[in-house]
Structures are given as structure tokens and as C-alpha cells.
Enzyme design. Structure first.
Site, PDB file in Angstrom:
ATOM      1  N   SER A   1      -9.705   2.237   3.126  1.00 52.22           N
ATOM      2  CA  SER A   1      -8.913   2.993   2.179  1.00 52.22           C
ATOM      3  C   SER A   1      -8.008   2.131   1.312  1.00 52.22           C
ATOM      4  CB  SER A   1      -8.044   3.999   2.943  1.00 52.22           C
ATOM      5  OG  SER A   1      -7.108   3.307   3.781  1.00 52.22           O
TER       6      SER A   1
ATOM      7  N   SER B   1      -9.557  -0.324   7.259  1.00 51.90           N
ATOM      8  CA  SER B   1      -9.079  -0.132   5.883  1.00 51.90           C
ATOM      9  C   SER B   1      -8.389  -1.335   5.273  1.00 51.90           C
ATOM     10  CB  SER B   1      -8.142   1.078   5.817  1.00 51.90           C
ATOM     11  OG  SER B   1      -8.867   2.265   6.039  1.00 51.90           O
TER      12      SER B   1
ATOM     13  N   LYS C   1       0.844  -1.191   0.000  1.00 55.21           N
ATOM     14  CA  LYS C   1       0.000   0.000   0.000  1.00 55.21           C
ATOM     15  C   LYS C   1       0.883   1.245   0.000  1.00 55.21           C
ATOM     16  CE  LYS C   1      -3.860   2.056   2.635  1.00 55.21           C
ATOM     17  NZ  LYS C   1      -4.735   1.888   3.834  1.00 55.21           N
TER      18      LYS C   1
END
Length: 512
Positions: free
Chosen positions: A159, A183, A84
Site C-alpha cells: 500500500s 506494504s 506515509k
């Protein structure tokens, strides 16, 4: 291995076994996934940066090791991974999906990246996210949204939608995400992947770009429970660079997952959280959850209902604490030291204050600005005690709810997300509706306890749902056993893993 399509559909554990048996090389695994990335990215947009050359070099370095050296490495050595873009990577652009960090190439690695490199796990690239991890849909990236592989008209969750979609679409066998209010787990539920939020402090946050420091946690994104357990053991453990790191080694999670695969849960007490579910949860989500709980009972678990009376206040407390910490953490992006700098136009005084204002106006997106303003208000004189102080008191009550619950049961379960993946734009004009997507995941972040989401089947709309397991602090292995047991039982019921129902046109026709 016969072809790329077959290779990438293996679990990370199966890939590692094929590496040990000499059936495939790490370079071949990297090349196979880079092929899929090239084919899938026009449809999925899971990656912000693809680090193909670096990944190949790392794979070649693993392949060149002696058999004895390979034997000394962790089980997943040589298996590629995606990261990420909230986690800093030396030499690879890291943006947190924000214009304000566009072009920034970190001069150092996060601790988790150092540990992956020590394990000789090639890094495929950086995945998309909501800007500074602020969102529940990956629609708030400055570089465009990520699409859900199950239906590209729908969001992958947020997210960390990029990491979840990359793993779901077979662009990567493993990924890392960050989980501040769900997330990792909520995108897991929406994309049919496994997502884990470790105990707060169980995995180093050094090198994770801070959103809300008392809530953030790095964790695994995978397709199987065992893959998550093995990955968490690699990245977990004490780190002196992180003042919140627990001074203890990683827990025995892989052993717990392997034990769970035997599907014997006799003697385990599972708690249904009374306050999570019912109104506001899609009927299909509730139905798959109830069926999964029945499977746990069939394997010998004792299922009881427990009450956590302060959980209904978790969402309100979170959306005061989190923006307050966002307001503080994002203050460093001022155009002075690194990242974007926008000078005032001609005719406007060329002051530092004006430069900061123009930089932040251009560099931050709407959701980041919204949360900065909310947090600044909550921390302002006259409101600090009424808002932030009260929210911290609610947080303490939620921690006490968990403590009382774990006196009665070994592990707690709930649906991961109240709905399946929603369509793009459906909630963009209604922030409160968007925030409600984290209603089941937020309590674990407020209390710092570990939580894990696995696929619970397809809802009536044909989209994935998730079931969440929550364990006591520093007892992450406790949730891995029932999760692995349920995974095995559900796969037998479905005659294979959930992703076999996924339409993957980008895999068709790919050769060796």
C-alpha cells in the site's frame, strides 16, 4: 554542492556527511527536495500533502544549533524525510488516503514522528497509499493513484506506493511506511528502493492508524541499506505508550550494515525457502534472485535450502486475520466523533444508525468495504472458530516453521515480489490476483519477524526486482549485514546504484 540534481541524488548518509562538513545546510536540502517535488509531482503523485513551510522551519532550527548540539544528535539529523499518510502528524492533515478522514488534522504526533523531530529531521509531507493501507498497488487511494517513476503506466506497488515512489524519484531521501503484509517491501521491489519491516514491537505503533493491529509495523523506506539501518535506530526502541512495544533499545543495525559493506560473509548460513518461488514467479524475477544468491555464495556465505511447509497456507490465513482486524479497527469511523459526517437525505429517518450508514457508504472505497465485509463475516457467530480460529492456528504453524528454519540458518532469503510492476487496471477486477502479490512477504508479518527488501537488478522487461532477507525475531541486525554486502557487490557489478538506469526528466535543468 553544485546543483539541486546532484544534491538529491546523494544517499541520506552522504547528505548527513555533507551537513557535518558544512558543504550544505539543512535548509538547502529541504529546498532542493521541494524543488524536485514541484517538478515531479505532476508525473508521480507521491504526496497527498506537502509541508513546505513546516519543513523549512524545522531545517532552520537545525541549522541554528551549535556544533556541539549537532554533534549530540543522531547521524541523520538535518536530513529531510517523507511520511506515509497512515502515520499521524500534529498540524498536518492525515487522511489514510480515505475520504472518511478528509480534513482531519491530528492534535498529536505519532511516537516515530516525535523521535524524528527530536533528531531534527524536517518532514517534507505526507505520502499517498491505498486507502487505510489496503491494497498492493496504490490504486485504491481516494485521491488518485501514485505512478511508478520507472514507468508511469505502471503501479508502484502498495500500500505504500507513495513513500516508495517519492524516494525512488528523489523527491525525498528517506520515508516512513507501514507494512501489514508487505506494504513497505513489495513497493520497494517494484520501485528499486530499500524497504524494511522491523520486528513486530521493535518500532512503536502509537500514532499509526490501525489497519490490522497484530500485523502492522512502521519501517524505513530508503535508497541504501545503511540509510535504513540508521533510520530504524532513530525510530526504534521501547515506547510505554504502545502496549505491544518490546522493552528493549534498538538493535545495532548500522554497525551490522557497515560490517556487511566489507563483503565478507564467511561463517554465515543463508536459507533458500523452498516454498517461495517457482510457479507464479516471473522468469526475470527468478533469474535476478538466483544471481543474487550466487553473489552471496561468492562472498563466503553457505547457502542451503530449507523447508517451511506451512507457508503455502499463509496467504489464506492472512486474508482471514487481516480483514477481521480491519472490520474491528474501522468500526470507529462512524461520523460521530471526527472525520466525515453524511446526514441522511430528506425523507429518511434522521437516526444515528442511518447517519453511520450514509457516512460509511460515502467515506469508504470499494476495497475497504470488501475487507470490512469479509472480516465481519469471518468474525460472525457460527463462523468465528471455522475461519478466524483456524487461521490463527495456521499462524502458529508458520511461526514454528520460522523457528525450525532459524535453527538451521542465520537468515532466510526469497524474491520479494513474484512480478515486476504491473500496469494500472491490470488486476483491479481480480482481487485474488492482486492479493497474490504479497505471497512472499506475508509470512514475516504473521510471525512478527523482521524482513528487508533490496533491489536485485532489472528484470528482462527493464523494471526493478527485489530480494528479501528475513531474520529471527528481535535480531534485526542479522539481516542488515548480508543485505549490505549484497548491495555493495551488486553495485560493483552494475557499475553504480540501480537508479542510474532510471529516466528522471524532472531532474533536468534544475540549478542550485
Amino acid at each position: 554542492m553544485t546543483n539541486t540534481s546532484n544534491v538529491v541524488q546523494l544517499s541520506a548518509t552522504q547528505m548527513a556527511e555533507a551537513l557535518r562538513n558544512g558543504e550544505v545546510s539543512s535548509r538547502e536540502l529541504v529546498d532542493a527536495h521541494l524543488d524536485i517535488i514541484e517538478q515531479a509531482e505532476p508525473s508521480i503523485h507521491a504526496f497527498l500533502q506537502v509541508a513546505g513551510e513546516q519543513a523549512r522551519e524545522q531545517a532552520d532550527a537545525f541549522d541554528a544549533l551549535s556544533a556541539d548540539d549537532k554533534q549530540a544528535l543522531p547521524e541523520l539529523a538535518g536530513v529531510p524525510i517523507a511520511i506515509k499518510d497512515m502515520i499521524v502528524t500534529k498540524g498536518i492533515e492525515t487522511t489514510a488516503a480515505s475520504k472518511i478522514l478528509q480534513g482531519w488534522i491530528p492534535p498529536y504526533d505519532a511516537t516515530v514522528i516525535e523521535r524524528l523531530k527530536a533528531a531534527h529531521m524536517p518532514i517534507l509531507g505526507k505520502t499517498n497509499l491505498d486507502e487505510f493501507a489496503q491494497g498492493s498497488s496504490t490504486e485504491h487511494s481516494a485521491y488518485g493513484p501514485t505512478y511508478n517513476p520507472w514507468d508511469t503506466e505502471r503501479v508502484p506497488g502498495g500500500s505504500g506506493g507513495g513513500s516508495a515512489s517519492a524516494v525512488a524519484a528523489f523527491e525525498a531521501p528517506l520515508a516512513l511506511g507501514t507494512d501489514t503484509g508487505g506494504s513497505i517491501r513489495q513497493p520497494g521491489a517494484l520501485t528499486g528502493t530499500v524497504g524494511v519491516k522491523p520486528t513486530y514491537g521493535g518500532v512503536s505503533r502509537y500514532g499509526a492508524i490501525a489497519m490490522a493491529s497484530s500485523l502492522d509495523q512502521i519501517g524505513p523506506v530508503t535508497r541504501t541499506v545503511l540509510d535504513s539501518a540508521l533510520l530504524q535506530e532513530i525510530i526504534g526502541g521501547h515506547d510505554p505508550k504502545d502496549s505491544t512495544s518490546i522493552p528493549a533499545p534498538a538493535r545495532p543495525m548500522a554497525a551490522a550494515a557497515r560490517e556487511g559493506a566489507a563483503r565478507d560473509l564467511k561463517g554465515m548460513k543463508v536459507g533458500l525457502i523452498k516454498e517461495i518461488g517457482g510457479e507464479g514467479f516471473q522468469p526475470g524475477v527468478e533469474a535476478r534472485f538466483r544471481e543474487a544468491v550466487a553473489q552471496l555464495e561468492a562472498m563466503g556465505a553457505e547457502v542451503v535450502e530449507v523447508s517451511c511447509p506451512h507457508f503455502p497456507y499463509a496467504l489464506g490465513a492472512y486474508y482471514i486475520i487481516m480483514p477481521s482486524e480491519v472490520s474491528s479497527n474501522l468500526a470507529r469511523y462512524d461520523g460521530m466523533r471526527y472525520g466525515l459526517r453524511v446526514m441522511p437525505p430528506a425523507g429518511v429517518p434522521q437516526t444515528a444508525a442511518n447517519m453511520m450508514a450514509y457516512t460509511r457508504e460515502a467515506g469508504f472505497g470499494d476495497e475497504a468495504k470488501r475487507r470490512i465485509i469479509l472480516g465481519t463475516y469471518a468474525l460472525s457467530a457460527g463462523y468465528y472458530d471455522a475461519w478466524y480460529g483456524s487461521a490463527q492456528k495456521v499462524r502458529t504453524l508458520i511461526i514454528e516453521d520460522f523457528n525450525r528454519a532459524f535453527e538451521q540458518v542465520d537468515v532466510l532469503v526469497s524474491p520479494t515480489s513474484p512480478s515486476t510492476a504491473f500496469k494500472f487496471g491490470e488486476k483491479m477486477d481480480d482481487p485474488m490476483s492482486m492479493y497474490m502479490n504479497d505471497i512472499a512477504t506475508i509470512p514475516a508479518n504473521l510471525a512478527g519477524v523482521p524482513a528487508l527488501s533490496i533491489p536485485a537488478g532489472l528484470s528482462d522487461d527493464g523494471l526493478p526486482t527485489g530480494i528479501q532477507f528475513i531474520a529471527p525475531q528481535q535480531r534485526d541486525e542479522v539481516m542488515y549485514k548480508p543485505a549490505a554486502a549484497l548491495e555493495a557487490a551488486l553495485e560493483e557489478q552494475w557499475h553504480g546504484p540501480i537508479w542510474q538506469s532510471l529516466n528522471t526528466p524532472w531532474l533536468e535543468g534544475l540549478g542550485a
